[in-house]
Design an enzyme around this catalytic site. Sequence first.
Site, mmCIF file in Angstrom:
data_model
loop_
_atom_site.group_PDB
_atom_site.id
_atom_site.type_symbol
_atom_site.label_atom_id
_atom_site.label_comp_id
_atom_site.label_asym_id
_atom_site.label_seq_id
_atom_site.Cartn_x
_atom_site.Cartn_y
_atom_site.Cartn_z
ATOM 1 N N LYS A 1 0.836 -1.195 0.000
ATOM 2 C CA LYS A 1 0.000 0.000 0.000
ATOM 3 C C LYS A 1 0.872 1.248 0.000
ATOM 4 C CE LYS A 1 -3.029 3.031 2.335
ATOM 5 N NZ LYS A 1 -2.277 4.064 1.593
ATOM 6 N N GLU B 1 10.184 1.275 10.394
ATOM 7 C CA GLU B 1 11.199 2.322 10.250
ATOM 8 C C GLU B 1 10.457 3.634 10.415
ATOM 9 O OE1 GLU B 1 12.844 5.335 9.100
ATOM 10 O OE2 GLU B 1 13.111 4.589 7.058
#
Length: 534
Positions: free
Chosen positions: A196, A271
Amino acid sequence: MAVTAPTNAPAKSTAGAAKIETRKLFIDGEWVDSSSGEMIDVLNPANGEVVGRVQSATRQDVDRAVDAARRAFDEGKWSGLGYADRAAILWKAADLLEQRTQEIARVESLQTGKPLKLSADSDVWFTVDNLRYYAGAARRIDEGKSACEYTGPHTSFSRREPIGVSGQIAPWNYPIMMMAWKVGPALAAGNTIVFKPATNTPLTALDLARCFQDAGLPAGVLNVITGPGAEIGGYLARHQGVDMIALTGDVETGKQIMQAASGTLKRVHLELGGKAPFIVFADANQEAAVQGAVVGGFVNTGQDCTAATRIFVEKPIYDEFVNKLTRAAKKVRVGDPFDKSTDMGPLISETQRERVEGFVERARQSGARIRTGGRRPDGLDTGWYYEPTVIDGVESESELGQKEVFGPVLTVLPFEGEDEVLEKANSVPYGLASSVWTSDVFRAMKFAKDLRFGCVWVNDHLPIASEMPHGGYKQSGFGKDLSPYSIEDYTQLKHVAVELGNEPVKAWHYTSYGDAPAETPAEPTTDEERTGKA
């Protein structure tokens, strides 16, 4: 004036009229419409114009994509291929991307507002390099440890195997590059993917999917869905059919994804944000450090989680350094992303610009000094531009010293010694990137050890390599992008033990079933024992 806008008239783009393309979802190897029939406009941050339209996916579309990825994985369409075949497809996708560099870089700059030179010569180029690295790494997944008889009657060895279906969510600041950082290691390890992209920068993710399709990637191995992040991303993280979720984004989104993933205990790879310290000692090469601060702080309009945002300068050179940095910041050329001379484009959205303005205004009200910038530039009345900004007179503990701004704002702070600057550098909740500037090799090594960040640069800031890991400490997340370590994150480790004797009853079985074996009389070892004579 902090920027070099050529006139006071609104900037005119040199990109030409943007062709508005309508893109579809990529599910099970086909380009399909969403079940909702609704579309999302993709805007050019440089002028607010629509440059593309994508499908607004629903939960039903997520289900379709996950089902396709699950079938592809269970049927071994990808993990069942030989390593050489998988590597060849990754390499071919990289070749196709390289051939389309100018076309895709143009789309990247249209949707992000970043200078074309950054898109073409950095982002797309590095994406090609990443995919080629993973193509090579795909042929040596196993860690290569010896098979040994640790127990005696068994030969033990380990296997690294793909996790399964990986759900992946990318940010808007580096759309195509962040896709490669996720898709590359996941595919190298043999996983299938539901990807996505960010809602406002989805176009090049679909372009890269086309490269994989044209390279011969089997249907269902990579699926790309576009739609509202909170709705689609959260559902993907909760989905029973997804074995792992990977996100690059801000800390709060990371917390939400972890919570959503906890219901199925799926693996999470994050992250997240950063607040990089940039530490300059008096013995450093000042010209190099000033140049490094400008590049490291204003790259991609400061919308970079590794950006140099806290410039710590040793007191003996503080005033001189701030003056040099201010003069250099004023030379940053802000304007049309498609002008070859442009160094810095707009922020991604009006919302983001207002967020940056809020940080600067609150700092101003608290007594901070705006050395340059701190406002919208003259002559750039369309688009979401903001001047390169240098601020000092703030404390390390202040909002500007602790929180991620994600814009072109550098905060400069003085320090007196190593202990003080280490404490201040490590005081933030983030731990992604940092740098130290010094000619003292012993000091450099000390700071490389003591800075609590996933990356420490010495006398530079920003360079990364496909072969080396990228990831954070603390609230900057966990798991690594790039390098062999990223591939490990997309695998699970299995111990295999093969019994060697084919005996029906093993020596240890009595502990659960049956009686202990009778003791075997010891063999006689002397003549007296053999004859029974003393």
